[in-house]
Write a protein that holds these residues in place. Structure first.
Motif, mmCIF file in Angstrom:
data_model
loop_
_atom_site.group_PDB
_atom_site.id
_atom_site.type_symbol
_atom_site.label_atom_id
_atom_site.label_comp_id
_atom_site.label_asym_id
_atom_site.label_seq_id
_atom_site.Cartn_x
_atom_site.Cartn_y
_atom_site.Cartn_z
ATOM 1 N N LEU A 180 0.191 -2.690 3.940
ATOM 2 C CA LEU A 180 1.140 -2.961 2.846
ATOM 3 C C LEU A 180 1.625 -1.701 2.139
ATOM 4 O O LEU A 180 2.510 -1.767 1.279
ATOM 5 C CB LEU A 180 0.470 -3.880 1.810
ATOM 6 C CG LEU A 180 0.109 -5.277 2.319
ATOM 7 C CD1 LEU A 180 -0.767 -5.997 1.299
ATOM 8 C CD2 LEU A 180 1.373 -6.089 2.605
ATOM 9 N N ASP A 183 5.252 -1.125 1.398
ATOM 10 C CA ASP A 183 6.060 -2.276 1.009
ATOM 11 C C ASP A 183 5.626 -2.958 -0.282
ATOM 12 O O ASP A 183 6.323 -3.835 -0.775
ATOM 13 C CB ASP A 183 6.037 -3.308 2.140
ATOM 14 C CG ASP A 183 6.621 -2.732 3.407
ATOM 15 O OD1 ASP A 183 7.844 -2.708 3.516
ATOM 16 O OD2 ASP A 183 5.839 -2.244 4.246
ATOM 17 N N MET A 184 4.462 -2.591 -0.807
ATOM 18 C CA MET A 184 3.993 -3.223 -2.047
ATOM 19 C C MET A 184 3.410 -2.123 -2.922
ATOM 20 O O MET A 184 2.694 -1.259 -2.413
ATOM 21 C CB MET A 184 2.911 -4.256 -1.715
ATOM 22 C CG MET A 184 2.726 -5.320 -2.765
ATOM 23 S SD MET A 184 1.416 -6.477 -2.293
ATOM 24 C CE MET A 184 2.287 -7.621 -1.255
ATOM 25 N N ASP A 185 3.719 -2.132 -4.229
ATOM 26 C CA ASP A 185 3.206 -1.017 -5.026
ATOM 27 C C ASP A 185 1.690 -1.176 -5.218
ATOM 28 O O ASP A 185 1.155 -2.287 -5.205
ATOM 29 C CB ASP A 185 3.967 -0.877 -6.346
ATOM 30 C CG ASP A 185 3.634 -1.972 -7.311
ATOM 31 O OD1 ASP A 185 2.623 -1.851 -8.014
ATOM 32 O OD2 ASP A 185 4.378 -2.978 -7.322
ATOM 33 N N SER A 186 1.024 -0.029 -5.371
ATOM 34 C CA SER A 186 -0.433 -0.051 -5.295
ATOM 35 C C SER A 186 -1.070 -0.783 -6.481
ATOM 36 O O SER A 186 -2.164 -1.336 -6.352
ATOM 37 C CB SER A 186 -1.003 1.356 -5.122
ATOM 38 O OG SER A 186 -0.532 2.186 -6.122
ATOM 39 N N THR A 188 0.045 -3.586 -7.773
ATOM 40 C CA THR A 188 0.057 -5.001 -7.379
ATOM 41 C C THR A 188 -1.051 -5.281 -6.367
ATOM 42 O O THR A 188 -1.788 -6.267 -6.485
ATOM 43 C CB THR A 188 1.437 -5.374 -6.761
ATOM 44 O OG1 THR A 188 2.450 -4.967 -7.683
ATOM 45 C CG2 THR A 188 1.549 -6.857 -6.474
ATOM 46 N N VAL A 189 -1.175 -4.393 -5.372
ATOM 47 C CA VAL A 189 -2.224 -4.551 -4.361
ATOM 48 C C VAL A 189 -3.594 -4.575 -5.052
ATOM 49 O O VAL A 189 -4.435 -5.451 -4.799
ATOM 50 C CB VAL A 189 -2.163 -3.413 -3.310
ATOM 51 C CG1 VAL A 189 -3.365 -3.450 -2.388
ATOM 52 C CG2 VAL A 189 -0.863 -3.502 -2.512
ATOM 53 N N LYS A 253 4.691 -9.733 4.106
ATOM 54 C CA LYS A 253 4.063 -8.760 3.205
ATOM 55 C C LYS A 253 4.254 -9.201 1.748
ATOM 56 O O LYS A 253 4.965 -8.547 0.972
ATOM 57 C CB LYS A 253 4.645 -7.370 3.458
ATOM 58 C CG LYS A 253 4.259 -6.839 4.843
ATOM 59 C CD LYS A 253 4.839 -5.464 5.105
ATOM 60 C CE LYS A 253 4.278 -4.908 6.395
ATOM 61 N NZ LYS A 253 4.811 -3.595 6.752
ATOM 62 N N THR A 254 3.613 -10.303 1.399
ATOM 63 C CA THR A 254 3.747 -10.862 0.051
ATOM 64 C C THR A 254 2.382 -10.899 -0.633
ATOM 65 O O THR A 254 1.341 -10.755 0.029
ATOM 66 C CB THR A 254 4.249 -12.320 0.126
ATOM 67 O OG1 THR A 254 3.283 -13.077 0.898
ATOM 68 C CG2 THR A 254 5.610 -12.415 0.784
ATOM 69 N N ALA A 255 2.403 -11.156 -1.939
ATOM 70 C CA ALA A 255 1.152 -11.294 -2.698
ATOM 71 C C ALA A 255 0.331 -12.445 -2.111
ATOM 72 O O ALA A 255 -0.889 -12.333 -1.928
ATOM 73 C CB ALA A 255 1.469 -11.559 -4.165
#
Ligand SMILES: NC(=O)C1=CN([C@@H]2O[C@H](COP(=O)(O)OP(=O)(O)OC[C@H]3O[C@@H](n4cnc5c(N)ncnc54)[C@H](OP(=O)(O)O)[C@@H]3O)[C@@H](O)[C@H]2O)C=CC1
Ligand SMILES: O=C(O)[C@@H]1CCC=N1
Length: 275
Positions: A180, A183-186, A188-189, A253-255
């Motif tokens: 991820l 594609d996803m900010d850290s 949020t991860v 690549k979603t939450a």
């Protein structure tokens, strides 16, 4: 001459090699013994890190006080047969899902036994490892197990019932984080990992510590490691990470995809215990 006792590593694949690569720096190559059915993999470690190869499982067990089992859960029974009744050894299994109860039943409850879960960030000394012990492990042996894994990163002692959850978050987690990354900010991860760790039953301080170490370790290793190769190496065949990665196929690549990946990895660890 190193002051450390001899450590034997059974299985020179993704994780056995990763442990060897960094453990050698603090433990000393002369105190590390390796064995793999696949002699090419074993020879590669002997050549690159000057560790000692042996010609069979019995040789390895006789040469070492501490034995790390780094074969896939599906292959573990052959190794356990050789360790039956060896209460003079400290046995450490890093196999996902394999419970202390199962392992102890095979080798004998008097054999000091540690269930540990490191991660592939061990290559750069940034593993986040959890440890649980059976009743036969004496205090100095706990310290030995901690020192082995502190040589490759950070260590927490946890209750065994949290081990499958830890495996999903910190064992498989590096693959999900790497996948991820762009594609996803850290933040949020991190929030999703912490939320899932809390839902599994970790207390907030432990959840944050484990997630932060896992994320930092993965960021560190990816500075010098190809991302796709890294993901592939975290994915043991038929294991927890493969099960987790499947979640991204339908959820992308979603939450929601990440939450499901973590949960699926934990479920797979539970299934591996029954193989
Ligand atoms: N990959 C990771 O990031 C992590 C893995 N783990 C755990 O580590 C263990 C190993 O995983 P991984 O390194 O990915 O798997 P690999 O398949 O890469 O490595 C396992 C190695 O063990 C060999 N092997 C199988 N049976 C025996 C035997 N009887 N004696 C000696 N060697 C044997 C295999 O040979 P062959 O290929 O010929 O079967 C293979 O080379 C698993 O239990 C996994 O759950 C834990 C944390 C992280
Ligand atoms: O995928 C697996 O089964 C192993 C355990 C944790 C990371 N890799």
């Amino acid at each position: 001459m190193s002051h450390h006792s001899a450590v034997g590593i059974i299985g020179c694949g993704n994780m056995g090699a990763a442990l060897t690569e960094n453990l050698v720096k603090s433990w000393g190559a002369d105190r590390i013994f390796v064995f793999d059915n696949d002699t090419q993999k074993q020879n590669a470690l002997e050549r690159h890190f000057r560790v000692r190869g042996v010609s069979g499982l019995d040789d390895l067990v006789d040469s070492c006080e501490t034995i790390i089992i780094a074969v896939k859960p599906q292959d573990i029974d052959t190794v356990l047969d050789v360790l039956k009744g060896r209460w003079d050894k400290l046995v450490v299994s890093i196999a996902a899902g394999m419970t202390l109860r199962y392992l102890s039943a095979r080798i004998g409850s008097r054999v000091p036994l540690v269930r540990a879960m490191p991660n592939l960030n061990a290559v750069v000394g940034a593993s986040m490892t959890a440890i649980s012990c059976n009743g036969a492990v004496a205090e100095p042996q706990k310290e030995t197990a901690a020192r082995v894994f502190e040589s490759v990163g950070s260590v927490v002692f946890i209750k065994e019932e949290l081990m499958n959850a830890f495996t999903a978050v910190a064992g498989s987690g590096p693959a999900f984080i790497a996948y991820l990354m762009d594609d996803m900010d850290s933040e949020t991860v991190r929030d999703i990992f912490v939320k899932e760790a809390l839902a599994f039953g970790f207390d907030p301080a432990a959840a944050e510590f484990i997630v932060d170490k896992t994320m930092a370790g993965t960021q560190k290793i990816l500075q010098n490691f190809d991302r796709d190769i890294f993901i592939k190496r975290v994915c043991s065949k038929g294991g927890t990470t493969e099960a987790g990665m499947e979640a991204f196929v339908t959820r992308h690549k979603t939450a929601e995809g990440l939450s499901e990946a973590i949960r699926a990895a934990c479920r797979r660890a539970g299934e591996l215990a029954k193989i």
